[in-house]
Design a protein around this motif. Structure first.
Motif, short mmCIF file in Angstrom:
data_model
loop_
_atom_site.label_atom_id
_atom_site.label_comp_id
_atom_site.label_asym_id
_atom_site.label_seq_id
_atom_site.Cartn_x
_atom_site.Cartn_y
_atom_site.Cartn_z
N VAL A 7 0.85 -1.19 0.00
CA VAL A 7 0.00 0.00 0.00
C VAL A 7 0.88 1.24 0.00
CG1 VAL A 7 -1.86 1.20 1.21
CG2 VAL A 7 -1.68 -1.30 1.39
N HIS A 8 0.51 2.18 -0.84
CA HIS A 8 1.19 3.48 -0.91
C HIS A 8 0.15 4.54 -0.56
CE1 HIS A 8 4.45 1.72 -3.48
NE2 HIS A 8 3.46 0.90 -3.77
N HIS A 9 0.50 5.46 0.32
CA HIS A 9 -0.39 6.56 0.70
C HIS A 9 0.15 7.87 0.13
CE1 HIS A 9 -2.56 3.96 3.44
NE2 HIS A 9 -1.40 3.57 3.95
N GLY A 10 -0.71 8.89 0.07
CA GLY A 10 -0.27 10.22 -0.34
C GLY A 10 -0.17 10.41 -1.83
N MET A 11 -0.82 9.57 -2.61
CA MET A 11 -0.76 9.70 -4.08
C MET A 11 -2.08 10.31 -4.59
SD MET A 11 1.41 6.29 -5.02
CE MET A 11 2.31 6.96 -6.41
N ASN A 12 -2.54 11.32 -3.87
CA ASN A 12 -3.80 11.98 -4.22
C ASN A 12 -3.79 12.49 -5.65
OD1 ASN A 12 -3.18 12.27 -1.25
ND2 ASN A 12 -5.37 12.68 -1.30
N GLY A 13 -4.91 12.23 -6.34
CA GLY A 13 -5.05 12.72 -7.70
C GLY A 13 -4.33 11.89 -8.74
N ILE A 14 -3.78 10.74 -8.37
CA ILE A 14 -3.05 9.92 -9.35
C ILE A 14 -3.99 9.54 -10.51
CG2 ILE A 14 -3.53 7.74 -8.11
CD1 ILE A 14 -0.68 6.83 -9.04
N THR A 15 -3.47 9.63 -11.70
CA THR A 15 -4.25 9.30 -12.89
C THR A 15 -3.92 7.87 -13.34
OG1 THR A 15 -2.55 10.05 -14.43
CG2 THR A 15 -4.16 11.71 -13.65
N ALA A 16 -4.74 7.35 -14.23
CA ALA A 16 -4.48 6.02 -14.79
C ALA A 16 -3.12 5.99 -15.48
CB ALA A 16 -5.59 5.62 -15.74
N ASP A 17 -2.79 7.05 -16.20
CA ASP A 17 -1.48 7.10 -16.88
C ASP A 17 -0.33 7.12 -15.89
OD1 ASP A 17 -2.58 7.03 -19.43
OD2 ASP A 17 -2.54 9.21 -19.68
N GLN A 18 -0.47 7.84 -14.79
CA GLN A 18 0.57 7.88 -13.78
C GLN A 18 0.73 6.52 -13.09
OE1 GLN A 18 -1.10 11.22 -11.67
NE2 GLN A 18 0.58 12.57 -12.32
N ALA A 68 12.39 2.10 -7.90
CA ALA A 68 11.50 2.71 -8.89
C ALA A 68 11.03 4.10 -8.47
CB ALA A 68 10.31 1.79 -9.15
N GLY A 69 11.32 4.48 -7.23
CA GLY A 69 11.02 5.83 -6.77
C GLY A 69 9.70 6.00 -6.04
N HIS A 70 9.10 4.91 -5.58
CA HIS A 70 7.85 5.03 -4.83
C HIS A 70 7.78 3.95 -3.75
CE1 HIS A 70 7.10 3.11 -8.82
NE2 HIS A 70 6.75 2.12 -8.05
N ARG A 71 8.46 4.24 -2.64
CA ARG A 71 8.53 3.32 -1.51
C ARG A 71 7.13 3.01 -0.99
NH1 ARG A 71 9.20 2.50 3.87
NH2 ARG A 71 11.13 1.47 4.49
N ALA A 72 6.88 1.74 -0.67
CA ALA A 72 5.60 1.33 -0.09
C ALA A 72 5.53 1.74 1.37
CB ALA A 72 5.42 -0.18 -0.22
N ASP A 73 4.35 2.16 1.81
CA ASP A 73 4.15 2.50 3.22
C ASP A 73 3.82 1.27 4.06
OD1 ASP A 73 4.39 5.45 3.08
OD2 ASP A 73 2.68 5.25 1.74
N GLU A 74 3.20 0.28 3.42
CA GLU A 74 2.84 -0.97 4.10
C GLU A 74 3.04 -2.11 3.11
OE1 GLU A 74 -1.26 -0.86 5.47
OE2 GLU A 74 -1.17 1.32 5.47
N ILE A 75 3.48 -3.26 3.63
CA ILE A 75 3.56 -4.48 2.83
C ILE A 75 3.01 -5.61 3.68
CG2 ILE A 75 5.02 -6.10 1.58
CD1 ILE A 75 7.03 -3.84 1.17
N HIS A 76 1.98 -6.29 3.15
CA HIS A 76 1.29 -7.33 3.88
C HIS A 76 1.40 -8.67 3.14
CE1 HIS A 76 -0.67 -4.22 6.30
NE2 HIS A 76 -0.81 -3.57 5.17
N PRO A 77 1.76 -9.74 3.85
CA PRO A 77 1.73 -11.05 3.22
C PRO A 77 0.27 -11.45 2.95
CG PRO A 77 2.31 -11.26 5.53
CD PRO A 77 2.22 -9.79 5.22
N VAL A 78 0.07 -12.21 1.88
CA VAL A 78 -1.27 -12.72 1.53
C VAL A 78 -1.16 -14.25 1.58
CG1 VAL A 78 -3.11 -12.72 -0.17
CG2 VAL A 78 -1.63 -10.71 0.05
N PRO A 79 -1.30 -14.85 2.77
CA PRO A 79 -1.06 -16.28 2.90
C PRO A 79 -2.20 -17.16 2.39
CG PRO A 79 -1.55 -15.33 5.04
CD PRO A 79 -1.49 -14.19 4.05
N VAL A 80 -3.42 -16.62 2.27
CA VAL A 80 -4.56 -17.44 1.86
C VAL A 80 -5.36 -16.69 0.80
CG1 VAL A 80 -6.71 -18.54 2.61
CG2 VAL A 80 -4.74 -18.46 4.16
N THR A 81 -5.63 -17.34 -0.32
CA THR A 81 -6.48 -16.76 -1.36
C THR A 81 -7.48 -17.81 -1.81
OG1 THR A 81 -4.99 -17.42 -3.13
CG2 THR A 81 -4.67 -15.22 -2.21
N VAL A 82 -8.57 -17.34 -2.41
CA VAL A 82 -9.58 -18.28 -2.95
C VAL A 82 -9.88 -17.92 -4.38
CG1 VAL A 82 -10.64 -18.88 -0.77
CG2 VAL A 82 -11.47 -16.90 -2.02
#
Length: 82
Positions: A7-18, A68-82
């Protein structure tokens, strides 16, 4: 290989192209860390960006994002998916 949601925070107004440009920057170097970024999503109003990846570790995910110039604020493992 383990999956991670970051998760990255503070990217207000980000466009699809960005978002596409930022995701492309990750894809360009992901192999160097053994990471594969599968998908990215953004909420321009809240400024939140989410990325799903397969990686050997959360640290490998962060190294790609930092390089790449955009450090993540949070990184969460996803141990279970369906």
């Amino acid at each position: 290989m383990p999956q991670f949601m970051d998760v990255h925070h503070g990217m207000n107004g980000i466009t699809a192209d960005q978002l596409k440009e930022a995701h492309g920057a990750d894809l360009a170097i992901e192999q160097e860390e053994g990471v594969h970024f599968e998908q990215a999503w953004a909420d321009p109003e809240s400024g939140t960006v989410y990325c799903l990846s397969e990686a050997p570790s959360a640290e490998a995910v962060q190294r790609v994002h930092e390089r790449a110039g955009h450090r993540a604020d949070e990184i969460h493992p996803v141990p279970v998916t369906v």
